[in-house]
Design a protein around this motif. Sequence first.
Motif, mmCIF file in Angstrom:
data_model
loop_
_atom_site.group_PDB
_atom_site.id
_atom_site.type_symbol
_atom_site.label_atom_id
_atom_site.label_comp_id
_atom_site.label_asym_id
_atom_site.label_seq_id
_atom_site.Cartn_x
_atom_site.Cartn_y
_atom_site.Cartn_z
ATOM 1 N N LEU A 19 0.809 -1.216 0.000
ATOM 2 C CA LEU A 19 0.000 0.000 0.000
ATOM 3 C C LEU A 19 0.843 1.268 0.000
ATOM 4 N N PHE A 20 2.137 1.113 0.129
ATOM 5 C CA PHE A 20 3.034 2.277 0.162
ATOM 6 C C PHE A 20 2.910 3.139 -1.087
ATOM 7 N N GLY A 53 6.829 12.821 11.479
ATOM 8 C CA GLY A 53 6.910 12.965 12.928
ATOM 9 C C GLY A 53 6.116 11.958 13.739
ATOM 10 N N PRO A 54 4.790 11.830 13.530
ATOM 11 C CA PRO A 54 4.005 10.910 14.376
ATOM 12 C C PRO A 54 4.449 9.455 14.255
ATOM 13 N N VAL A 55 4.714 8.991 13.033
ATOM 14 C CA VAL A 55 5.097 7.587 12.842
ATOM 15 C C VAL A 55 6.494 7.336 13.408
ATOM 16 N N PHE A 56 7.405 8.281 13.193
ATOM 17 C CA PHE A 56 8.758 8.114 13.726
ATOM 18 C C PHE A 56 8.737 8.072 15.248
ATOM 19 N N ALA A 57 7.954 8.960 15.870
ATOM 20 C CA ALA A 57 7.869 8.973 17.330
ATOM 21 C C ALA A 57 7.286 7.664 17.863
ATOM 22 N N MET A 58 6.276 7.137 17.175
ATOM 23 C CA MET A 58 5.675 5.876 17.608
ATOM 24 C C MET A 58 6.683 4.739 17.528
ATOM 25 N N ASN A 145 4.498 6.848 5.385
ATOM 26 C CA ASN A 145 5.434 6.527 6.461
ATOM 27 C C ASN A 145 4.961 5.326 7.266
ATOM 28 N N LEU A 146 3.660 5.287 7.556
ATOM 29 C CA LEU A 146 3.119 4.185 8.346
ATOM 30 C C LEU A 146 3.285 2.847 7.645
ATOM 31 N N PHE A 147 2.995 2.835 6.337
ATOM 32 C CA PHE A 147 3.069 1.593 5.576
ATOM 33 C C PHE A 147 4.451 1.356 4.975
ATOM 34 N N PHE A 148 5.420 2.084 5.464
ATOM 35 C CA PHE A 148 6.806 1.789 5.135
ATOM 36 C C PHE A 148 7.590 1.395 6.390
ATOM 37 N N GLN A 149 7.385 2.157 7.463
ATOM 38 C CA GLN A 149 8.113 1.885 8.702
ATOM 39 C C GLN A 149 7.737 0.529 9.304
ATOM 40 N N ILE A 150 6.441 0.251 9.408
ATOM 41 C CA ILE A 150 6.012 -1.005 10.028
ATOM 42 C C ILE A 150 6.391 -2.218 9.184
ATOM 43 N N PRO A 151 6.173 -2.212 7.866
ATOM 44 C CA PRO A 151 6.582 -3.380 7.071
ATOM 45 C C PRO A 151 8.076 -3.675 7.119
ATOM 46 N N ILE A 152 8.925 -2.650 7.031
ATOM 47 C CA ILE A 152 10.358 -2.952 7.024
ATOM 48 C C ILE A 152 10.813 -3.441 8.401
#
Length: 249
Positions: A19-20, A53-58, A145-152
């Motif tokens: 979905l990225f 910012g929000p995804v990185f902080a999480m 960002n959400l669908f890149f950070q979590i999958p990797i």
Amino acid sequence: MRSHWQEPFLWICAAGILLFPVWLGLTVIGLATGDPLLPVGVEQAAVAVAGIGPVFAMQWRKPFDIFSLWVAAIPPEELTPGQRRILAAFLSPEHKILTVLAALLLLEVFERLYDFAPLFASLTPGGGTRLAGLAIAAFGFWGANLFFQIPIAAVRVLLLSELELAQIDPIPAEEIESRFSVVGDRHIPLLQRLLRWVAALGSAVPSQGQKDENQRLDCKVTEVSEAASSDTESEGREAATPETTPDLT
């Protein structure tokens, strides 16, 4: 095959990378909407901070709990030691390093998108304002960002060897909610409610075997009742019949 490769939650999260591109497309459409109102650096900084910012902080402070996927959520107390060991892998220093590298990569990608966004102006809705376009771009970049950070992050755990994963101590179940970002109702998720409803429905409707067993029990109870009634009637007749006294004369 590695044992943690049989964990479906890891593969579901890793598949989120599909979905990225969709979220990147939404970002481009937002950036191509309207004419710039603010200096280029200000617009880029505003959208980048809102998206990264929000995804990185999480992911840095409280990584996403891969076992809290809404309807398929698993309560912390029901996680196996292997699943809690997988969660503990998301708290490692390597995870934080990967989070920083992914944020820097996405920041570079965003700068390229901003430069090429005017080429996609024909795809934007007519009459759209720049403020609305920046809001759409910020939302799209947040999703990217959400669908890149979590999958990797999930892929990194999948690539761990059996030995590397076995050396990680399972996180205690009581610490999961305080150290991970949880999505949805983990204690009574929709899937568990559905299963409980089906189980309750099945117990309320007796099967054919249960019906036959109940009928046999009813027959036995009836036979015992009839036998008891017959014994009672016989005793009553014996009591009502006078005893004959022998003639001694």
